[in-house]
Design a protein around this motif. Structure first.
Motif, PDB file in Angstrom:
ATOM      1  N   GLY A 144       0.815  -1.217   0.000  1.00 24.26           N
ATOM      2  CA  GLY A 144       0.000   0.000   0.000  1.00 24.26           C
ATOM      3  C   GLY A 144       0.842   1.257   0.000  1.00 24.26           C
ATOM      4  O   GLY A 144       0.507   2.236  -0.674  1.00 24.26           O
ATOM      5  N   LEU A 145       1.950   1.234   0.731  1.00 23.04           N
ATOM      6  CA  LEU A 145       2.837   2.393   0.764  1.00 23.04           C
ATOM      7  C   LEU A 145       3.458   2.648  -0.606  1.00 23.04           C
ATOM      8  O   LEU A 145       3.603   3.797  -1.035  1.00 23.04           O
ATOM      9  CB  LEU A 145       3.931   2.177   1.815  1.00 23.04           C
ATOM     10  N   ILE A 146       3.812   1.577  -1.320  1.00 15.65           N
ATOM     11  CA  ILE A 146       4.388   1.718  -2.661  1.00 15.65           C
ATOM     12  C   ILE A 146       3.387   2.372  -3.610  1.00 15.65           C
ATOM     13  O   ILE A 146       3.734   3.275  -4.390  1.00 15.65           O
ATOM     14  CB  ILE A 146       4.840   0.352  -3.192  1.00 15.65           C
ATOM     15  N   PHE A 147       2.123   1.940  -3.552  1.00 14.42           N
ATOM     16  CA  PHE A 147       1.109   2.526  -4.421  1.00 14.42           C
ATOM     17  C   PHE A 147       0.893   4.001  -4.089  1.00 14.42           C
ATOM     18  O   PHE A 147       0.735   4.830  -4.991  1.00 14.42           O
ATOM     19  CB  PHE A 147      -0.205   1.754  -4.283  1.00 14.42           C
ATOM     20  N   ILE A 148       0.871   4.318  -2.835  1.00 17.01           N
ATOM     21  CA  ILE A 148       0.688   5.731  -2.434  1.00 17.01           C
ATOM     22  C   ILE A 148       1.843   6.588  -2.944  1.00 17.01           C
ATOM     23  O   ILE A 148       1.635   7.685  -3.465  1.00 17.01           O
ATOM     24  CB  ILE A 148       0.555   5.826  -0.903  1.00 17.01           C
ATOM     25  N   LEU A 149       3.071   6.074  -2.803  1.00 19.39           N
ATOM     26  CA  LEU A 149       4.228   6.822  -3.288  1.00 19.39           C
ATOM     27  C   LEU A 149       4.177   7.010  -4.793  1.00 19.39           C
ATOM     28  O   LEU A 149       4.543   8.075  -5.311  1.00 19.39           O
ATOM     29  CB  LEU A 149       5.518   6.097  -2.882  1.00 19.39           C
ATOM     30  N   CYS A 150       3.720   5.995  -5.529  1.00 20.71           N
ATOM     31  CA  CYS A 150       3.592   6.129  -6.986  1.00 20.71           C
ATOM     32  C   CYS A 150       2.619   7.235  -7.343  1.00 20.71           C
ATOM     33  O   CYS A 150       2.907   8.078  -8.213  1.00 20.71           O
ATOM     34  CB  CYS A 150       3.133   4.805  -7.596  1.00 20.71           C
ATOM     35  N   PHE A 151       1.470   7.267  -6.683  1.00 25.93           N
ATOM     36  CA  PHE A 151       0.488   8.312  -6.962  1.00 25.93           C
ATOM     37  C   PHE A 151       1.042   9.690  -6.601  1.00 25.93           C
ATOM     38  O   PHE A 151       0.828  10.665  -7.330  1.00 25.93           O
ATOM     39  CB  PHE A 151      -0.801   8.040  -6.170  1.00 25.93           C
ATOM     40  N   VAL A 152       1.755   9.776  -5.501  1.00 25.34           N
ATOM     41  CA  VAL A 152       2.298  11.067  -5.077  1.00 25.34           C
ATOM     42  C   VAL A 152       3.320  11.580  -6.086  1.00 25.34           C
ATOM     43  O   VAL A 152       3.294  12.770  -6.470  1.00 25.34           O
ATOM     44  CB  VAL A 152       2.928  10.947  -3.671  1.00 25.34           C
ATOM     45  N   PHE A 153       4.219  10.704  -6.546  1.00 22.20           N
ATOM     46  CA  PHE A 153       5.236  11.148  -7.509  1.00 22.20           C
ATOM     47  C   PHE A 153       4.596  11.551  -8.833  1.00 22.20           C
ATOM     48  O   PHE A 153       4.997  12.549  -9.447  1.00 22.20           O
ATOM     49  CB  PHE A 153       6.264  10.044  -7.726  1.00 22.20           C
ATOM     50  N   VAL A 154       3.617  10.788  -9.305  1.00 21.58           N
ATOM     51  CA  VAL A 154       2.935  11.150 -10.550  1.00 21.58           C
ATOM     52  C   VAL A 154       2.239  12.503 -10.383  1.00 21.58           C
ATOM     53  O   VAL A 154       2.296  13.364 -11.275  1.00 21.58           O
ATOM     54  CB  VAL A 154       1.920  10.055 -10.943  1.00 21.58           C
ATOM     55  N   TYR A 155       1.598  12.705  -9.240  1.00 18.96           N
ATOM     56  CA  TYR A 155       0.893  13.969  -8.999  1.00 18.96           C
ATOM     57  C   TYR A 155       1.862  15.152  -8.980  1.00 18.96           C
ATOM     58  O   TYR A 155       1.594  16.207  -9.585  1.00 18.96           O
ATOM     59  CB  TYR A 155       0.134  13.883  -7.680  1.00 18.96           C
TER      60      TYR A 155
END
Length: 341
Positions: A144-155
């Motif tokens: 879950g942390l990996i997915f959140i980080l992916c969304f944050v970097f894309v944003y």
């Protein structure tokens, strides 16, 4: 203990004497040839090979006489295991579990947890080890942390590109539709494989590490399709088109490239979806999740991204009005004529 008190000795004297005769006891040191050697006392192996040898071991009592140690101890024969297994310092027993044909390791772990909760008595529990432990940990908070980080970097990257904190949401909110396709395909293929003759071809799949890798990869690929539509729609908006027409014409301009790249990837992943041999289960899960995400994401994004662009571009212009950098509409004439016919 009563016999020891009567003779004027302590139980520790008995235990120390037995340790010296049977287990060995450190006595002193001596120097020889320039080195120091330790002196250990222990009885001869022949003198401690059976229970009768206890009669030859004596301990000094209160009166100074040597009394047989067998007067102060009693021996009972007790049967126990040759080897005691421990896990995290707790006494344990090792159980090897393998999923039956047609079931995944994730389903086997779930069934194991249910049986343990229902059947284990009070004071007993279970722990996973080996690959099962790694699988259980990989499906937890780290993923879950990996997915959140992916969304944050894309944003953050899109915010810098569009110079807006609102417009990147049009890209991010379209990604979950493709990820939903991965779950639908994996669960659907598993159901078909379990109830039909396609079981040997499709097999069974679950949300494991292979599917999680596919989801992380899809986040970038689906975001790429949405970025293309938003970028072209934003260019047309800057030409002076209305937000609605900019979204429609932007999606139309990128329709063919999105279809070509997405379908090419889907076709290229088909051998992975129908893989055989060593590692086939992981390949099938990875291929099916990727194909499902790309197909569903491609079909949904063509219609959803323009709607999201209209919503968030409208909100963006409420916060920061559009600055018209290019008032020359000659570049859009041919495109307007194309859709006006």
């Amino acid at each position: 203990a009563a016999a020891c008190k009567k003779a004027g000795i302590s139980p520790s004297d008995i235990l120390t004497t037995m340790q010296g005769y049977y287990g060995g006891l450190y006595a002193s040191n001596f120097n020889r040839f320039g080195k120091m050697y330790r002196v250990m006392i222990q009885s001869d192996p022949l003198s401690r090979k059976n229970l009768e040898s206890l009669k030859n071991i004596k301990v000094r009592n209160r009166s100074g006489e040597m009394a047989p140690i067998s007067q102060f101890i009693s021996i009972d024969k007790v049967y126990g295991p040759d080897i005691i297994s421990r896990f995290n310092l707790y006494t344990s027993m090792k159980v090897m579990v393998a999923p039956a044909s047609g079931y995944t390791s994730g389903q086997a772990l779930t069934a194991l947890a249910e049986v343990a909760n229902q059947s284990l008595p009070a004071g007993y529990t279970y722990e996973l080890g080996g690959m099962a432990r790694e699988e259980a940990q990989s499906s937890g908070s780290a993923t879950g942390l990996i997915f959140i980080l992916c969304f944050v970097f894309v944003y953050l990257l899109l915010s810098a590109q569009y110079e807006s904190y609102i417009l990147p949401l049009a890209v991010l909110l379209s990604v979950p539709f493709g990820l939903l396709g991965s779950f639908l395909f994996v669960n659907g293929v598993s159901a078909i494989g379990n109830i039909s003759m396609l079981k040997m071809i499709l097999g069974t799949m679950s949300n494991n590490i292979y599917m999680q890798i596919a989801l992380i990869m899809l986040m970038g690929l689906l975001a790429k399709n949405a970025i293309l539509i938003v970028e072209f729609a934003l260019d047309r908006r800057k030409m002076g088109m209305s937000i609605t027409w900019a979204a429609v014409l932007g999606a139309g301009a990128r329709l063919r490239p999105i279809l070509m790249t997405s379908l090419a990837m889907v076709v290229g992943l088909l051998p992975l979806m129908f893989a055989f041999g060593v590692g086939a289960h992981g390949n099938r899960t990875l291929g099916t999740a990727s194909i499902g995400g790309m197909l569903v994401g491609m079909m949904c994004q063509i219609f959803i991204v323009p709607v999201l662009f209209v919503i968030f571009q409208y909100l963006q212009e409420k916060v920061k009005p559009m600055e018209w950098e290019d008032i020359d509409n000659t570049d859009a004439v041919t495109e307007i004529e194309q859709y006006a016919k």
